[in-house]
Scaffold this motif. Sequence first.
Motif, PDB file in Angstrom:
ATOM      1  N   LYS A   1     -32.573  18.069   2.493  1.00  0.00           N
ATOM      2  CA  LYS A   1     -31.698  19.013   3.491  1.00  0.00           C
ATOM      3  C   LYS A   1     -32.055  18.724   5.029  1.00  0.00           C
ATOM      4  N   LYS A   2     -33.209  17.981   5.071  1.00  0.00           N
ATOM      5  CA  LYS A   2     -33.486  17.535   6.408  1.00  0.00           C
ATOM      6  C   LYS A   2     -34.171  16.300   6.612  1.00  0.00           C
ATOM      7  N   THR A   3     -33.570  15.265   7.678  1.00  0.00           N
ATOM      8  CA  THR A   3     -33.808  14.111   7.781  1.00  0.00           C
ATOM      9  C   THR A   3     -35.344  14.076   8.532  1.00  0.00           C
ATOM     10  N   PHE A   4     -35.922  12.946   8.314  1.00  0.00           N
ATOM     11  CA  PHE A   4     -37.398  12.982   9.192  1.00  0.00           C
ATOM     12  C   PHE A   4     -37.125  13.069  10.602  1.00  0.00           C
ATOM     13  N   ASP A   5     -36.188  12.348  11.166  1.00  0.00           N
ATOM     14  CA  ASP A   5     -36.153  12.645  12.617  1.00  0.00           C
ATOM     15  C   ASP A   5     -35.856  13.980  13.164  1.00  0.00           C
ATOM     16  N   ARG A   6     -35.583  14.933  12.283  1.00  0.00           N
ATOM     17  CA  ARG A   6     -35.307  16.271  12.671  1.00  0.00           C
ATOM     18  C   ARG A   6     -36.785  17.167  12.541  1.00  0.00           C
ATOM     19  N   MET A   7     -37.842  16.278  12.027  1.00  0.00           N
ATOM     20  CA  MET A   7     -38.895  17.053  11.860  1.00  0.00           C
ATOM     21  C   MET A   7     -40.011  16.815  12.906  1.00  0.00           C
ATOM     22  N   HIS A   8     -39.735  15.887  13.782  1.00  0.00           N
ATOM     23  CA  HIS A   8     -40.647  15.650  15.036  1.00  0.00           C
ATOM     24  C   HIS A   8     -41.063  16.994  15.694  1.00  0.00           C
ATOM     25  N   LEU A   9     -42.203  17.310  16.030  1.00  0.00           N
ATOM     26  CA  LEU A   9     -42.650  18.230  16.676  1.00  0.00           C
ATOM     27  C   LEU A   9     -42.339  18.313  18.271  1.00  0.00           C
ATOM     28  N   ARG A  10     -42.048  17.168  18.689  1.00  0.00           N
ATOM     29  CA  ARG A  10     -41.865  17.164  20.001  1.00  0.00           C
ATOM     30  C   ARG A  10     -40.725  15.995  20.327  1.00  0.00           C
ATOM     31  N   PRO A  11     -39.854  15.852  21.354  1.00  0.00           N
ATOM     32  CA  PRO A  11     -39.082  14.844  21.408  1.00  0.00           C
ATOM     33  C   PRO A  11     -39.672  13.472  21.433  1.00  0.00           C
ATOM     34  N   GLN A  12     -39.158  12.161  21.230  1.00  0.00           N
ATOM     35  CA  GLN A  12     -39.561  11.064  21.413  1.00  0.00           C
ATOM     36  C   GLN A  12     -40.349  10.836  22.743  1.00  0.00           C
ATOM     37  N   ASP A  13     -39.640  11.195  23.690  1.00  0.00           N
ATOM     38  CA  ASP A  13     -40.262  10.946  25.222  1.00  0.00           C
ATOM     39  C   ASP A  13     -41.082  11.879  25.845  1.00  0.00           C
ATOM     40  N   PHE A  14     -41.732  12.802  24.867  1.00  0.00           N
ATOM     41  CA  PHE A  14     -42.553  13.820  25.251  1.00  0.00           C
ATOM     42  C   PHE A  14     -43.856  13.335  25.624  1.00  0.00           C
ATOM     43  N   TRP A  15     -44.262  12.314  24.553  1.00  0.00           N
ATOM     44  CA  TRP A  15     -45.805  12.125  24.772  1.00  0.00           C
ATOM     45  C   TRP A  15     -45.911  11.032  26.089  1.00  0.00           C
ATOM     46  N   GLY A  16     -44.986  10.191  26.121  1.00  0.00           N
ATOM     47  CA  GLY A  16     -45.018   9.293  27.537  1.00  0.00           C
ATOM     48  C   GLY A  16     -44.838  10.109  28.643  1.00  0.00           C
ATOM     49  N   ALA A  17     -44.180  11.073  28.796  1.00  0.00           N
ATOM     50  CA  ALA A  17     -43.658  12.111  30.084  1.00  0.00           C
ATOM     51  C   ALA A  17     -45.062  12.781  30.137  1.00  0.00           C
ATOM     52  N   ARG A  18     -45.598  13.297  29.335  1.00  0.00           N
ATOM     53  CA  ARG A  18     -47.068  13.836  29.698  1.00  0.00           C
ATOM     54  C   ARG A  18     -48.326  12.957  29.674  1.00  0.00           C
ATOM     55  N   GLU A  19     -47.978  11.738  29.636  1.00  0.00           N
ATOM     56  CA  GLU A  19     -49.250  10.704  29.389  1.00  0.00           C
ATOM     57  C   GLU A  19     -50.225  11.053  28.526  1.00  0.00           C
ATOM     58  N   VAL A  20     -49.755  11.395  27.299  1.00  0.00           N
ATOM     59  CA  VAL A  20     -50.575  11.382  26.113  1.00  0.00           C
ATOM     60  C   VAL A  20     -50.615  10.053  25.387  1.00  0.00           C
ATOM     61  N   GLU A  21     -51.604   9.485  25.123  1.00  0.00           N
ATOM     62  CA  GLU A  21     -51.690   8.055  24.560  1.00  0.00           C
ATOM     63  C   GLU A  21     -51.858   8.449  22.850  1.00  0.00           C
ATOM     64  N   LEU A  22     -50.905   8.040  22.311  1.00  0.00           N
ATOM     65  CA  LEU A  22     -50.980   8.227  20.856  1.00  0.00           C
ATOM     66  C   LEU A  22     -51.469   6.943  20.132  1.00  0.00           C
ATOM     67  N   LEU A  23     -52.589   7.289  19.467  1.00  0.00           N
ATOM     68  CA  LEU A  23     -53.411   6.272  18.749  1.00  0.00           C
ATOM     69  C   LEU A  23     -53.370   6.444  16.924  1.00  0.00           C
ATOM     70  N   LEU A  24     -52.230   5.976  16.659  1.00  0.00           N
ATOM     71  CA  LEU A  24     -51.776   6.386  15.484  1.00  0.00           C
ATOM     72  C   LEU A  24     -52.228   5.601  14.139  1.00  0.00           C
ATOM     73  N   GLY A  25     -52.344   5.798  13.036  1.00  0.00           N
ATOM     74  CA  GLY A  25     -52.741   5.082  11.925  1.00  0.00           C
ATOM     75  C   GLY A  25     -54.169   4.833  11.774  1.00  0.00           C
ATOM     76  N   ARG A  26     -54.851   5.782  12.307  1.00  0.00           N
ATOM     77  CA  ARG A  26     -56.431   5.691  12.481  1.00  0.00           C
ATOM     78  C   ARG A  26     -56.895   6.700  11.735  1.00  0.00           C
ATOM     79  N   HIS A  27     -58.083   6.516  11.147  1.00  0.00           N
ATOM     80  CA  HIS A  27     -58.891   7.718  10.815  1.00  0.00           C
ATOM     81  C   HIS A  27     -60.095   7.765  11.396  1.00  0.00           C
ATOM     82  N   VAL A  28     -60.580   8.713  11.992  1.00  0.00           N
ATOM     83  CA  VAL A  28     -61.930   8.757  12.732  1.00  0.00           C
ATOM     84  C   VAL A  28     -63.160   9.065  11.754  1.00  0.00           C
ATOM     85  N   SER A  29     -64.144   7.983  11.584  1.00  0.00           N
ATOM     86  CA  SER A  29     -65.029   7.928  10.655  1.00  0.00           C
ATOM     87  C   SER A  29     -66.520   8.395  10.927  1.00  0.00           C
ATOM     88  N   ALA A  30     -66.602   8.599  12.296  1.00  0.00           N
ATOM     89  CA  ALA A  30     -68.021   8.801  12.789  1.00  0.00           C
ATOM     90  C   ALA A  30     -67.914   9.554  14.267  1.00  0.00           C
TER      91      ALA A  30
END
Length: 413
Positions: free
Chosen positions: A61-90
Amino acid sequence: MTPDNLTRSFDCVIVGGGHGGSQTAAALRQSGFTGSIALIGAEPEVPYDRPSLSKDYLAGKKTFDRMHLRPQDFWGAREVELLLGRHVSAVDPTVRTVMTDRGESFSYGQLVWAAGGDPRRLTCPGSDLTGVFYIRSKADCDALLDVLPVAQRIVIIGGGYVGLEAAAVFREIGKEVTLVEALDRVLARVAGEPISRFYENEHRARGVDIRLNSNVASLEGVNGRVSSVVLASGEAIAADIVVVGIGIIPSVDPLIAAGAKGANGVDVDQFCRTSLPNIYCVGDCARLENGPGIRIESVQNATDQATTAAKAICGEFKAYDATPWFWSNQYDLKMQTVGLNYGFDSFVTRGDPASRSFSVIYLKDGAVLALDCINSPRDYVQGRKLVDSAARIDPAALADTSRHLKEIDLVTS
Protein backbone atom coordinates in the motif's frame (compact mmCIF):
# COMPACT_ATOMS: atom_id res chain seq x y z
CA MET A 1 38.40 10.57 -1.67
CA THR A 2 39.71 9.88 1.82
CA PRO A 3 41.32 6.42 2.21
CA ASP A 4 39.35 4.11 4.50
CA ASN A 5 42.20 3.79 7.00
CA LEU A 6 42.49 7.53 7.67
CA THR A 7 40.54 9.08 10.54
CA ARG A 8 37.98 11.72 9.62
CA SER A 9 36.74 14.12 12.27
CA PHE A 10 33.22 15.33 13.00
CA ASP A 11 31.88 17.50 15.78
CA CYS A 12 29.01 15.05 16.22
CA VAL A 13 28.77 11.46 15.02
CA ILE A 14 25.36 9.79 15.07
CA VAL A 15 25.23 6.00 14.88
CA GLY A 16 21.92 4.75 13.52
CA GLY A 17 19.81 5.74 10.55
CA GLY A 18 16.32 5.26 11.97
CA HIS A 19 13.93 7.67 13.63
CA GLY A 20 16.30 8.38 16.52
CA GLY A 21 19.34 9.12 14.39
CA SER A 22 17.38 11.14 11.84
CA GLN A 23 15.71 13.26 14.51
CA THR A 24 19.01 13.84 16.32
CA ALA A 25 20.52 15.39 13.21
CA ALA A 26 17.43 17.52 12.55
CA ALA A 27 17.13 18.64 16.18
CA LEU A 28 20.82 19.59 16.34
CA ARG A 29 20.41 21.98 13.45
CA GLN A 30 17.12 23.30 14.82
CA SER A 31 18.87 23.96 18.14
CA GLY A 32 21.61 25.99 16.48
CA PHE A 33 24.38 23.40 16.24
CA THR A 34 26.81 24.65 13.60
CA GLY A 35 29.45 21.92 13.81
CA SER A 36 29.99 19.06 11.36
CA ILE A 37 27.60 16.10 11.61
CA ALA A 38 27.97 12.55 10.29
CA LEU A 39 25.19 9.98 10.40
CA ILE A 40 26.40 6.38 10.13
CA GLY A 41 23.67 3.96 9.06
CA ALA A 42 23.88 0.18 8.82
CA GLU A 43 21.46 0.03 5.89
CA PRO A 44 22.28 1.47 2.45
CA GLU A 45 18.98 3.39 2.37
CA VAL A 46 18.51 6.93 3.59
CA PRO A 47 16.56 7.10 6.88
CA TYR A 48 13.04 5.74 6.48
CA ASP A 49 9.93 4.86 8.47
CA ARG A 50 10.69 1.36 9.77
CA PRO A 51 7.28 0.64 11.43
CA SER A 52 5.63 0.83 8.01
CA LEU A 53 7.53 -2.29 6.93
CA SER A 54 5.13 -4.71 8.65
CA LYS A 55 2.12 -2.58 7.69
CA ASP A 56 1.74 -0.63 4.45
CA TYR A 57 5.01 -1.65 2.77
CA LEU A 58 4.48 -5.39 3.25
CA ALA A 59 0.88 -4.96 2.08
CA GLY A 60 1.98 -3.08 -1.03
CA LYS A 61 0.00 0.00 0.00
CA LYS A 62 3.02 2.30 0.25
CA THR A 63 6.05 2.52 -2.00
CA PHE A 64 9.47 2.94 -0.45
CA ASP A 65 9.94 6.46 -1.78
CA ARG A 66 6.98 7.51 0.38
CA MET A 67 8.64 6.14 3.52
CA HIS A 68 11.63 8.50 3.65
CA LEU A 69 11.72 10.37 6.96
CA ARG A 70 13.06 13.53 5.31
CA PRO A 71 13.01 14.80 1.72
CA GLN A 72 15.96 13.74 -0.42
CA ASP A 73 17.53 17.21 -0.33
CA PHE A 74 17.19 17.58 3.45
CA TRP A 75 20.57 16.08 4.37
CA GLY A 76 22.67 18.13 1.99
CA ALA A 77 20.82 21.33 2.85
CA ARG A 78 21.55 20.75 6.57
CA GLU A 79 25.13 19.68 5.90
CA VAL A 80 24.63 16.24 7.40
CA GLU A 81 26.95 13.69 5.83
CA LEU A 82 25.32 10.28 5.39
CA LEU A 83 27.72 7.37 5.76
CA LEU A 84 25.45 4.46 4.86
CA GLY A 85 25.90 0.71 4.61
CA ARG A 86 28.29 0.64 7.55
CA HIS A 87 28.24 -1.05 10.95
CA VAL A 88 30.11 0.54 13.84
CA SER A 89 32.17 -2.26 15.32
CA ALA A 90 34.07 -0.49 18.10
CA VAL A 91 34.09 2.69 20.17
CA ASP A 92 37.10 4.17 21.91
CA PRO A 93 35.83 6.76 24.42
CA THR A 94 39.34 7.76 25.44
CA VAL A 95 40.42 9.12 22.08
CA ARG A 96 36.78 9.64 20.94
CA THR A 97 36.72 7.48 17.84
CA VAL A 98 34.39 4.93 16.32
CA MET A 99 35.51 2.19 13.95
CA THR A 100 33.40 0.58 11.23
CA ASP A 101 33.35 -2.82 9.59
CA ARG A 102 34.99 -1.20 6.56
CA GLY A 103 38.11 -0.41 8.56
CA GLU A 104 37.24 3.27 8.78
CA SER A 105 37.86 5.44 11.81
CA PHE A 106 35.85 8.55 12.66
CA SER A 107 36.62 10.89 15.52
CA TYR A 108 33.85 12.73 17.31
CA GLY A 109 33.32 15.61 19.67
CA GLN A 110 29.95 14.20 20.72
CA LEU A 111 28.59 10.73 19.93
CA VAL A 112 24.89 9.85 19.79
CA TRP A 113 24.15 6.12 19.68
CA ALA A 114 20.81 5.42 18.00
CA ALA A 115 21.50 1.99 16.55
CA GLY A 116 18.19 0.41 17.57
CA GLY A 117 18.13 -3.36 17.70
CA ASP A 118 18.49 -6.53 15.68
CA PRO A 119 15.73 -9.14 15.44
CA ARG A 120 15.94 -11.89 18.01
CA ARG A 121 16.79 -15.04 16.08
CA LEU A 122 15.44 -18.53 16.41
CA THR A 123 17.99 -20.93 17.85
CA CYS A 124 16.16 -24.23 17.41
CA PRO A 125 17.32 -26.90 14.94
CA GLY A 126 16.47 -25.88 11.39
CA SER A 127 16.42 -22.15 12.09
CA ASP A 128 19.05 -21.64 9.39
CA LEU A 129 16.91 -23.13 6.62
CA THR A 130 16.04 -21.09 3.55
CA GLY A 131 12.55 -19.64 3.77
CA VAL A 132 12.84 -18.27 7.33
CA PHE A 133 12.28 -14.51 7.40
CA TYR A 134 12.44 -11.60 9.84
CA ILE A 135 10.87 -8.16 9.43
CA ARG A 136 13.30 -5.51 10.60
CA SER A 137 14.77 -3.87 7.51
CA LYS A 138 13.80 -3.03 3.94
CA ALA A 139 16.06 -5.84 2.76
CA ASP A 140 14.21 -8.28 5.06
CA CYS A 141 10.87 -7.22 3.61
CA ASP A 142 12.05 -7.24 0.02
CA ALA A 143 13.36 -10.79 0.40
CA LEU A 144 10.00 -11.85 1.84
CA LEU A 145 8.04 -10.06 -0.89
CA ASP A 146 10.10 -11.85 -3.55
CA VAL A 147 8.84 -15.28 -2.47
CA LEU A 148 5.39 -14.29 -1.21
CA PRO A 149 3.59 -14.83 -4.57
CA VAL A 150 4.51 -18.53 -4.62
CA ALA A 151 4.02 -19.19 -0.90
CA GLN A 152 0.56 -20.22 0.27
CA ARG A 153 1.11 -21.64 3.75
CA ILE A 154 2.76 -19.21 6.15
CA VAL A 155 3.64 -19.89 9.77
CA ILE A 156 4.32 -16.86 11.96
CA ILE A 157 6.28 -17.43 15.16
CA GLY A 158 5.49 -14.79 17.78
CA GLY A 159 2.23 -13.15 18.79
CA GLY A 160 3.44 -9.60 19.29
CA TYR A 161 2.51 -6.60 17.18
CA VAL A 162 4.85 -7.45 14.29
CA GLY A 163 3.49 -11.01 14.07
CA LEU A 164 -0.13 -9.89 14.24
CA GLU A 165 0.35 -7.10 11.70
CA ALA A 166 2.02 -9.53 9.31
CA ALA A 167 -0.79 -12.05 9.85
CA ALA A 168 -3.36 -9.41 8.90
CA VAL A 169 -1.46 -8.54 5.71
CA PHE A 170 -1.10 -12.19 4.69
CA ARG A 171 -4.77 -12.99 5.27
CA GLU A 172 -5.86 -9.97 3.27
CA ILE A 173 -4.00 -11.36 0.24
CA GLY A 174 -5.44 -14.82 0.72
CA LYS A 175 -2.61 -16.76 2.36
CA GLU A 176 -3.11 -19.59 4.86
CA VAL A 177 -1.72 -18.33 8.15
CA THR A 178 -0.86 -20.15 11.37
CA LEU A 179 0.43 -18.05 14.26
CA VAL A 180 2.39 -19.79 17.01
CA GLU A 181 2.70 -18.11 20.42
CA ALA A 182 4.55 -19.61 23.39
CA LEU A 183 2.47 -17.80 26.04
CA ASP A 184 -1.20 -18.22 26.88
CA ARG A 185 -2.32 -15.16 24.89
CA VAL A 186 -1.07 -12.83 22.18
CA LEU A 187 0.38 -9.47 23.23
CA ALA A 188 0.81 -10.89 26.73
CA ARG A 189 3.83 -8.73 27.50
CA VAL A 190 2.33 -5.42 26.42
CA ALA A 191 -1.46 -5.47 26.80
CA GLY A 192 -4.20 -6.56 29.18
CA GLU A 193 -6.22 -9.70 28.63
CA PRO A 194 -9.26 -7.97 27.04
CA ILE A 195 -7.01 -6.61 24.28
CA SER A 196 -5.35 -9.99 23.77
CA ARG A 197 -8.63 -11.88 23.53
CA PHE A 198 -10.11 -9.27 21.22
CA TYR A 199 -7.28 -9.61 18.72
CA GLU A 200 -7.31 -13.39 18.97
CA ASN A 201 -11.01 -13.38 18.10
CA GLU A 202 -10.55 -10.92 15.25
CA HIS A 203 -7.74 -12.91 13.65
CA ARG A 204 -9.50 -16.23 14.08
CA ALA A 205 -12.65 -14.78 12.52
CA ARG A 206 -10.54 -14.00 9.46
CA GLY A 207 -9.08 -17.47 9.25
CA VAL A 208 -5.83 -17.21 11.19
CA ASP A 209 -5.04 -20.44 13.05
CA ILE A 210 -3.69 -19.21 16.41
CA ARG A 211 -1.80 -21.72 18.54
CA LEU A 212 -1.28 -20.55 22.13
CA ASN A 213 0.93 -22.22 24.75
CA SER A 214 2.89 -23.65 21.85
CA ASN A 215 6.67 -23.84 21.81
CA VAL A 216 8.66 -24.46 18.64
CA ALA A 217 10.93 -27.51 18.88
CA SER A 218 12.45 -27.38 15.41
CA LEU A 219 12.03 -26.46 11.78
CA GLU A 220 12.11 -29.24 9.22
CA GLY A 221 13.08 -28.81 5.60
CA VAL A 222 13.43 -30.40 2.19
CA ASN A 223 16.54 -29.72 0.12
CA GLY A 224 17.56 -26.96 2.52
CA ARG A 225 14.22 -25.13 2.40
CA VAL A 226 11.80 -25.01 5.31
CA SER A 227 8.76 -27.24 4.92
CA SER A 228 7.26 -27.44 8.41
CA VAL A 229 7.36 -26.08 11.95
CA VAL A 230 7.48 -28.79 14.59
CA LEU A 231 5.95 -27.93 17.97
CA ALA A 232 7.08 -29.29 21.32
CA SER A 233 3.92 -31.43 21.28
CA GLY A 234 5.27 -33.21 18.21
CA GLU A 235 2.77 -31.70 15.81
CA ALA A 236 4.22 -30.58 12.46
CA ILE A 237 2.63 -27.55 10.78
CA ALA A 238 3.26 -27.36 7.04
CA ALA A 239 4.93 -24.14 5.95
CA ASP A 240 6.09 -22.72 2.65
CA ILE A 241 7.72 -19.87 4.56
CA VAL A 242 8.19 -18.97 8.22
CA VAL A 243 8.10 -15.40 9.53
CA VAL A 244 9.66 -14.79 12.95
CA GLY A 245 8.68 -11.90 15.22
CA ILE A 246 9.98 -12.64 18.72
CA GLY A 247 11.39 -9.26 19.69
CA ILE A 248 14.68 -7.48 19.25
CA ILE A 249 18.08 -7.48 20.89
CA PRO A 250 19.41 -3.93 21.44
CA SER A 251 22.42 -3.16 19.26
CA VAL A 252 24.76 -1.91 21.94
CA ASP A 253 27.71 -4.34 22.04
CA PRO A 254 30.35 -1.75 21.00
CA LEU A 255 29.20 0.66 23.72
CA ILE A 256 29.09 -2.02 26.40
CA ALA A 257 32.55 -3.23 25.34
CA ALA A 258 33.76 0.37 25.66
CA GLY A 259 32.60 0.45 29.28
CA ALA A 260 29.10 1.91 29.12
CA LYS A 261 26.81 0.78 31.92
CA GLY A 262 23.77 -1.19 30.91
CA ALA A 263 21.88 -4.45 30.75
CA ASN A 264 19.31 -5.08 28.04
CA GLY A 265 20.37 -1.79 26.51
CA VAL A 266 22.55 1.11 27.60
CA ASP A 267 21.60 3.03 30.73
CA VAL A 268 20.90 6.72 30.20
CA ASP A 269 19.97 9.56 32.52
CA GLN A 270 17.16 12.07 32.06
CA PHE A 271 19.21 13.88 29.39
CA CYS A 272 19.98 10.62 27.51
CA ARG A 273 23.62 10.68 28.61
CA THR A 274 25.39 7.36 29.05
CA SER A 275 27.99 6.66 31.73
CA LEU A 276 30.70 7.42 29.17
CA PRO A 277 31.69 11.07 28.65
CA ASN A 278 30.35 12.82 25.54
CA ILE A 279 28.25 9.80 24.55
CA TYR A 280 24.45 9.81 24.39
CA CYS A 281 22.07 6.96 23.62
CA VAL A 282 18.49 7.25 22.32
CA GLY A 283 15.68 5.07 21.04
CA ASP A 284 15.08 1.33 21.21
CA CYS A 285 18.51 0.60 22.68
CA ALA A 286 18.39 3.20 25.49
CA ARG A 287 17.33 2.08 28.96
CA LEU A 288 15.98 4.87 31.14
CA GLU A 289 17.48 4.82 34.60
CA ASN A 290 14.66 6.92 36.01
CA GLY A 291 11.03 5.80 36.07
CA PRO A 292 10.43 2.08 35.47
CA GLY A 293 13.98 1.48 34.20
CA ILE A 294 12.99 0.00 30.86
CA ARG A 295 13.63 0.32 27.16
CA ILE A 296 10.74 1.76 25.15
CA GLU A 297 10.47 0.59 21.56
CA SER A 298 8.47 3.26 19.77
CA VAL A 299 8.83 6.04 17.21
CA GLN A 300 7.72 8.63 19.76
CA ASN A 301 10.35 7.57 22.26
CA ALA A 302 13.13 7.59 19.68
CA THR A 303 12.28 11.03 18.33
CA ASP A 304 11.64 12.65 21.72
CA GLN A 305 14.83 11.23 23.23
CA ALA A 306 16.75 12.40 20.17
CA THR A 307 15.47 15.93 20.71
CA THR A 308 16.45 15.74 24.39
CA ALA A 309 19.98 14.62 23.51
CA ALA A 310 20.40 17.22 20.76
CA LYS A 311 19.32 20.04 23.03
CA ALA A 312 21.68 18.85 25.79
CA ILE A 313 24.56 18.83 23.31
CA CYS A 314 23.64 22.44 22.50
CA GLY A 315 23.63 23.36 26.19
CA GLU A 316 19.88 23.24 26.83
CA PHE A 317 19.31 20.60 29.49
CA LYS A 318 15.64 19.70 29.52
CA ALA A 319 14.88 16.35 31.13
CA TYR A 320 13.08 13.75 29.04
CA ASP A 321 9.54 13.38 30.39
CA ALA A 322 7.42 12.66 27.32
CA THR A 323 4.32 10.50 27.62
CA PRO A 324 4.87 7.41 25.44
CA TRP A 325 2.45 6.54 22.67
CA PHE A 326 2.21 3.73 20.15
CA TRP A 327 -0.06 2.47 17.39
CA SER A 328 -0.85 -0.71 15.46
CA ASN A 329 -2.90 -1.21 12.30
CA GLN A 330 -4.50 -4.62 11.68
CA TYR A 331 -7.30 -5.12 9.15
CA ASP A 332 -9.70 -2.20 9.68
CA LEU A 333 -8.63 -1.87 13.32
CA LYS A 334 -6.50 1.01 14.57
CA MET A 335 -5.12 0.59 18.05
CA GLN A 336 -3.66 3.65 19.80
CA THR A 337 -1.86 3.38 23.11
CA VAL A 338 -0.88 6.22 25.42
CA GLY A 339 1.19 5.75 28.56
CA LEU A 340 2.93 2.65 29.92
CA ASN A 341 0.90 -0.01 31.70
CA TYR A 342 3.88 -1.54 33.51
CA GLY A 343 2.95 -2.41 37.09
CA PHE A 344 -0.82 -1.93 36.64
CA ASP A 345 -2.89 -3.64 39.33
CA SER A 346 -6.35 -3.22 37.77
CA PHE A 347 -8.01 -2.18 34.54
CA VAL A 348 -11.34 -0.90 33.30
CA THR A 349 -12.89 -1.92 29.99
CA ARG A 350 -14.65 1.09 28.52
CA GLY A 351 -17.13 0.05 25.84
CA ASP A 352 -18.05 -3.33 24.41
CA PRO A 353 -15.27 -5.20 22.54
CA ALA A 354 -17.99 -6.78 20.39
CA SER A 355 -18.66 -3.30 18.95
CA ARG A 356 -15.04 -3.18 17.75
CA SER A 357 -14.68 0.26 19.33
CA PHE A 358 -13.56 0.26 22.97
CA SER A 359 -10.73 1.11 25.34
CA VAL A 360 -8.91 -0.53 28.20
CA ILE A 361 -7.76 1.84 30.94
CA TYR A 362 -4.93 0.65 33.19
CA LEU A 363 -4.69 1.75 36.83
CA LYS A 364 -2.19 1.47 39.64
CA ASP A 365 -3.30 2.32 43.16
CA GLY A 366 -6.31 3.98 41.57
CA ALA A 367 -4.31 6.30 39.27
CA VAL A 368 -4.51 6.13 35.48
CA LEU A 369 -1.33 4.69 33.95
CA ALA A 370 -2.21 4.04 30.31
CA LEU A 371 -4.94 3.43 27.78
CA ASP A 372 -5.25 1.00 24.86
CA CYS A 373 -7.87 2.41 22.48
CA ILE A 374 -9.21 0.38 19.56
CA ASN A 375 -11.08 2.38 16.94
CA SER A 376 -11.67 4.94 19.68
CA PRO A 377 -9.64 8.07 18.84
CA ARG A 378 -11.65 10.29 21.20
CA ASP A 379 -10.69 8.16 24.21
CA TYR A 380 -7.07 8.23 23.06
CA VAL A 381 -6.94 12.02 22.77
CA GLN A 382 -8.84 12.72 26.00
CA GLY A 383 -7.15 9.89 27.89
CA ARG A 384 -3.72 11.42 27.39
CA LYS A 385 -4.54 14.13 29.91
CA LEU A 386 -5.58 11.49 32.44
CA VAL A 387 -2.25 9.72 31.98
CA ASP A 388 -0.23 12.93 32.21
CA SER A 389 -1.93 13.89 35.48
CA ALA A 390 -2.10 10.33 36.90
CA ALA A 391 -5.79 11.09 37.42
CA ARG A 392 -7.71 9.20 40.08
CA ILE A 393 -11.23 8.53 38.83
CA ASP A 394 -13.98 6.22 40.00
CA PRO A 395 -13.68 3.04 37.84
CA ALA A 396 -17.43 2.99 37.30
CA ALA A 397 -17.23 6.48 35.84
CA LEU A 398 -14.38 5.44 33.55
CA ALA A 399 -16.50 2.60 32.22
CA ASP A 400 -19.51 4.84 31.55
CA THR A 401 -19.47 5.49 27.79
CA SER A 402 -22.39 7.90 28.03
CA ARG A 403 -19.86 10.49 29.21
CA HIS A 404 -16.68 11.57 27.47
CA LEU A 405 -13.48 11.08 29.45
CA LYS A 406 -12.91 14.84 29.59
CA GLU A 407 -16.27 15.22 31.34
CA ILE A 408 -15.52 12.80 34.19
CA ASP A 409 -14.78 14.27 37.60
CA LEU A 410 -11.68 13.30 39.50
CA VAL A 411 -12.03 11.29 42.67
CA THR A 412 -11.77 13.53 45.71
CA SER A 413 -10.38 12.24 48.98
